[in-house]
Structure formats: C-alpha cells, structure tokens
Design a protein around this motif. Structure first.
Motif, short mmCIF file in Angstrom:
data_model
loop_
_atom_site.label_atom_id
_atom_site.label_comp_id
_atom_site.label_asym_id
_atom_site.label_seq_id
_atom_site.Cartn_x
_atom_site.Cartn_y
_atom_site.Cartn_z
N VAL A 170 6.59 -8.17 0.59
CA VAL A 170 5.77 -7.75 1.73
C VAL A 170 6.61 -6.94 2.71
CG1 VAL A 170 4.52 -8.58 3.76
CG2 VAL A 170 4.09 -9.62 1.54
N ALA A 171 7.82 -7.38 2.97
CA ALA A 171 8.70 -6.67 3.90
C ALA A 171 9.04 -5.28 3.36
CB ALA A 171 9.97 -7.47 4.15
N ASN A 172 9.31 -5.18 2.08
CA ASN A 172 9.65 -3.88 1.48
C ASN A 172 8.47 -2.92 1.49
OD1 ASN A 172 12.37 -4.42 0.93
ND2 ASN A 172 11.87 -5.43 -1.00
N ILE A 173 7.27 -3.46 1.23
CA ILE A 173 6.07 -2.62 1.26
C ILE A 173 5.81 -2.12 2.67
CG2 ILE A 173 3.56 -2.62 0.93
CD1 ILE A 173 4.07 -4.80 -1.26
N ALA A 174 6.02 -2.99 3.66
CA ALA A 174 5.74 -2.65 5.06
C ALA A 174 6.57 -1.47 5.55
CB ALA A 174 5.98 -3.88 5.94
N ARG A 175 7.69 -1.20 4.92
CA ARG A 175 8.54 -0.06 5.33
C ARG A 175 7.81 1.27 5.17
NH1 ARG A 175 12.68 1.06 2.27
NH2 ARG A 175 12.17 -0.27 0.49
N PHE A 176 6.77 1.28 4.34
CA PHE A 176 6.06 2.54 4.05
C PHE A 176 4.69 2.60 4.72
CE2 PHE A 176 8.84 1.63 0.34
CZ PHE A 176 9.75 2.66 0.56
N GLY A 177 4.47 1.72 5.70
CA GLY A 177 3.25 1.82 6.48
C GLY A 177 2.11 1.00 5.91
N PRO A 178 0.97 1.02 6.58
CA PRO A 178 -0.18 0.20 6.16
C PRO A 178 -0.77 0.67 4.83
CG PRO A 178 -0.81 1.68 7.94
CD PRO A 178 0.68 1.78 7.80
N VAL A 179 -1.28 -0.28 4.08
CA VAL A 179 -1.87 0.00 2.76
C VAL A 179 -3.39 -0.04 2.88
CG1 VAL A 179 -2.17 -0.91 0.42
CG2 VAL A 179 0.10 -0.90 1.49
N ASP A 196 6.36 6.62 -2.89
CA ASP A 196 7.46 5.73 -2.55
C ASP A 196 7.46 4.58 -3.55
OD1 ASP A 196 8.59 6.88 -0.03
OD2 ASP A 196 6.53 6.57 0.67
N THR A 197 8.61 3.93 -3.70
CA THR A 197 8.71 2.88 -4.71
C THR A 197 9.28 1.59 -4.12
OG1 THR A 197 10.91 3.63 -5.41
CG2 THR A 197 9.01 4.54 -6.58
N VAL A 198 8.86 0.49 -4.72
CA VAL A 198 9.35 -0.84 -4.33
C VAL A 198 9.71 -1.59 -5.60
CG1 VAL A 198 8.74 -3.07 -3.32
CG2 VAL A 198 7.98 -0.95 -2.21
N ALA A 199 10.93 -2.06 -5.71
CA ALA A 199 11.35 -2.87 -6.85
C ALA A 199 10.92 -4.31 -6.60
CB ALA A 199 12.86 -2.78 -7.04
N ALA A 220 -4.39 10.96 -2.63
CA ALA A 220 -3.82 9.79 -1.96
C ALA A 220 -2.29 9.83 -1.94
CB ALA A 220 -4.31 8.51 -2.64
N ARG A 221 -1.73 9.01 -1.09
CA ARG A 221 -0.29 8.73 -1.08
C ARG A 221 -0.10 7.42 -1.83
NH1 ARG A 221 2.16 5.61 2.97
NH2 ARG A 221 4.44 5.62 2.88
N VAL A 222 1.04 7.26 -2.52
CA VAL A 222 1.21 6.12 -3.42
C VAL A 222 2.49 5.34 -3.11
CG1 VAL A 222 1.41 5.38 -5.83
CG2 VAL A 222 -0.02 7.35 -5.26
N ILE A 223 2.35 4.02 -3.14
CA ILE A 223 3.51 3.12 -3.18
C ILE A 223 3.48 2.47 -4.55
CG2 ILE A 223 4.69 1.15 -2.14
CD1 ILE A 223 3.02 1.69 0.42
N ALA A 224 4.46 2.78 -5.38
CA ALA A 224 4.52 2.26 -6.75
C ALA A 224 5.47 1.08 -6.79
CB ALA A 224 4.99 3.35 -7.71
N MET A 225 4.99 -0.05 -7.28
CA MET A 225 5.78 -1.27 -7.29
C MET A 225 5.96 -1.76 -8.73
SD MET A 225 5.23 -4.55 -4.75
CE MET A 225 3.62 -5.05 -5.36
N GLY A 226 7.18 -2.09 -9.11
CA GLY A 226 7.44 -2.55 -10.47
C GLY A 226 8.85 -3.05 -10.64
#
Length: 367
Positions: free
Chosen positions: A237-246, A225-228, A201-207
């Motif tokens: 939500v806006a920051n997550i959306a930069r990396f495409g659909p989840v 990719d990461t989201v603070a 999988a591809r990962v968006i890590a948020m923390g």
C-alpha cells in the motif's frame, strides 16, 4: 445446408487429448455438421497458453471441467471455411477472431461457462477446423490491418489483450484515469497494461518478476510506474501510494495463488468512489468490508468480455490506437505445427509472462 458446406473434408486433423494423464495425439476427427447458428473456421494461429500443462496434462491440477476426449485449445484467429444458411454477414474467406466461451442461449451461466476445447460437443481450436457459434466469430477488417501494417501473427495476441478490455469497460475506465494492475507480469495482466494505455489511462503495474516490470515500464515512460510485490499489505500500500490515488484496480490472480495480500493492498489503494475489477480465479477472498462501504467502492466481477466489447476492442487495433508487434512489446516466441505439440507446450511454460506468446499454426497454407 450452406452451399459451401460440400467443400469441407469429411475429417480433419486435431490435437486430441483422451485424458489429463496421457499424452495427446494428432488424430483424424470427423468434421461436424454445419448447423444453423454456427460457422466452421480454419484456424491460422491458436494460442498455446502457458497453463495448458495444468489443464490438459499432469492430472489437470486446475480442476477445469474438461470432458475427455477433446481437441484442445480455446481461442485464436482464423478464416471462415463455411457458414450456415442463417448467417447474414459472415462469408467464406473472412478473417475472424475465435472467442472461447459458448453462449448459453437459455440462461446466463446457469451451470457455469462452457468453453471451446472442453468437451466433445465443443471441440477446440488446436486443429485444422473448428465449429463455433456465429456469436463466437468476431469479424476483422483485414484492409484496416494492412493499412496499419498489422500482421496476422501480431493479431494472434488478441486472446491475451481483449480480456482486460472487458473488465475495463465494465467498470467504466476513462482516459486520464490511473489503473493499478496486479499481477501485471502474466499474460493477461501484461495485456491489461497495453490495453489501459491504448484507452488513455496511466498505469501502475504490480508484480514479482522484476525483469518483466522493467519491460512494462519501458512501454510508455512517464505513463507506466511499477511496484514489486513484497508479500506485505502495508508495504505494498505504501509503495502504491507513491504514485498517487488509484481510480481502478484490476486483478488477474490465478486459482493457485498462495499469497493474496496483493489483492487486499490493491483494494485498500483505491480512492473514494473508485472501482475494483476482479478477473482472476481465486476461490475465496476476504475483502475490507468497512472500507469498501466508507469509500463507496464498486467491486465488479467480470468473466472475460461480451461480444460487443470484443467488437469495440477490434476497433482499437483497426484504428491503430492499440499497437501490436515486437516493437510494441508483444513478441511471438515460437510457432509450431500440431505434431510439435510437446515442444510448443514446453516453450509456452518457459515463456509464460507479459508480452510473450507461443502459437500453433494448424493450417500452414494460410500463413
């Protein structure tokens, strides 16, 4: 009785907690009888989880259902010392992972889960010996580990990694999908990043810990990719959306989390037909009901993992699909004898976070 049961000592050393408000002692504990359906294991490495200070000490602010006195510790890896007569494959000397939750054979979690290290009937793994149900001993192909240059200390990250695998399997994660993990900077969330990558999988890590977010991104540049976390649903939500659909959102929020906005942001970020894997311990949560219906989201709660999932996970390690060790971003920060419990628990709190572990080594001759 098994023929090798006579080799067991009459007592063993264990880190015994008499209450959540008094310090533990390394005590002599009677060796339990080897009953049908059980196995006795000599622990090699047993994880000192960072929240031990919030369960066995300081008044147990997490309110875990611990029945004192009890030997602490919930999971780790070890060698089989003795097996009951009804065991069909395990034998003395086998390498196994020790799983914490005791199966309830007459009902599924009727009275809530029962764990090792939570009662006198189910003593923990911070000890020279531990008796566990046969189902809780997960066999490991030691020859496969040697072929992959996986050390036993590297393997001791098993408890932090296998949990996320159970959640991913329950929601049917497939290779090529995008996973959002939050909070990804803790032990279990960080483990989820490693496991998702191993599953393709591809990962968006948020923390919130930006230092650890940088470390996670470095695990697989281009695939992580990461989201603070901002504390604002709209901003997250806006920051997550930069990396495409989840495709899948997996949450590991602890019970004492104050701001749960990231959970809502995660659910709002999942595509139509996507899945939400809840693996945390928050007491209550308001979900976006209408959006869940309109998008056809599937919300799945998962408590840990099944035995079959544990066996599948071990294959990821044995085949080299899941890399372990410091070069893979999983670093052991300290290994302690039971007598060094104070320093071990203190370091576990200090080094809490993704890719970090502190271990007890109760049987020094097995190292």
């Amino acid at each position: 009785m098994s023929s090798n049961a006579t080799q067991l000592p009459s007592t063993y050393k264990g880190l015994l907690f008499t209450s959540a408000s008094t310090p533990p002692t390394v005590a002599s504990v009677p060796t339990p009888p080897l009953e049908h359906g059980t196995v006795i294991v000599r622990p090699i490495y047993t994880w000192v989880f960072n929240y031990a200070a919030e369960t066995y000490a300081n008044g147990n602010p997490r309110n875990y259902p611990i029945k004192f006195p009890v030997v602490g510790g919930t999971n780790g890896i070890g060698r089989v010392a003795a097996v009951a007569p009804d065991a069909t494959s395990l034998k003395a000397g086998d390498l196994v992972a020790i799983d914490p939750f005791v199966p309830q054979r007459d009902g599924v979690h009727v009275a809530g889960p029962v764990s090792l290290g939570m009662s006198e009937a189910h003593q923990g793994v911070w000890a020279e010996l531990v008796r566990i149900p046969l189902e809780n001993a997960v066999p490991i192909d030691e020859a496969a580990l040697r072929r992959r240059n996986v050390s036993l200390q590297d393997l001791a990250f098993y408890p932090q990694l296998v949990v996320a695998y159970g959640g991913f399997r329950d929601v049917g994660l497939t290779a090529g999908e995008t996973v959002l993990v939050a909070p990804a900077t803790g032990n279990f969330g960080g483990g989820a990043v490693h496991v998702a990558l191993a599953m393709g999988a591809r990962v968006i890590a948020m923390g919130r810990n930006e230092k650890i977010l940088v470390e996670l991104k470095a695990l697989a540049p281009g695939r992580v990719d990461t989201v603070a976390l901002s504390g604002s649903v709209e901003a997250d939500v806006a920051n997550i959306a930069r990396f495409g659909p989840v495709d899948v959102f997996q949450d590991f929020s602890p019970p004492m989390v104050a701001n749960k906005s990231h959970i809502r942001a995660g659910i709002l970020s999942v595509r139509a037909g996507g899945r939400v894997s809840l693996m945390g311990a928050v007491a209550d949560l308001e979900i976006p009901y209408a959006l869940t219906v309109l998008r056809g989201l599937r919300i799945q709660g998962t408590l840990m993992y099944t035995r079959d999932q544990a066996l599948e996970f071990i294959k990821l390690v044995e085949t080299g699909a899941l890399k372990l060790g410091a070069e893979a971003g999983l670093t052991t920060k300290g290994v302690f004898k039971l007598e060094e419990w104070d320093a071990a628990i203190e370091l576990a709190v200090k080094e809490a976070g993704a890719g970090r572990a502190v271990q007890f080594a109760p049987n020094q001759d097995l190292l």
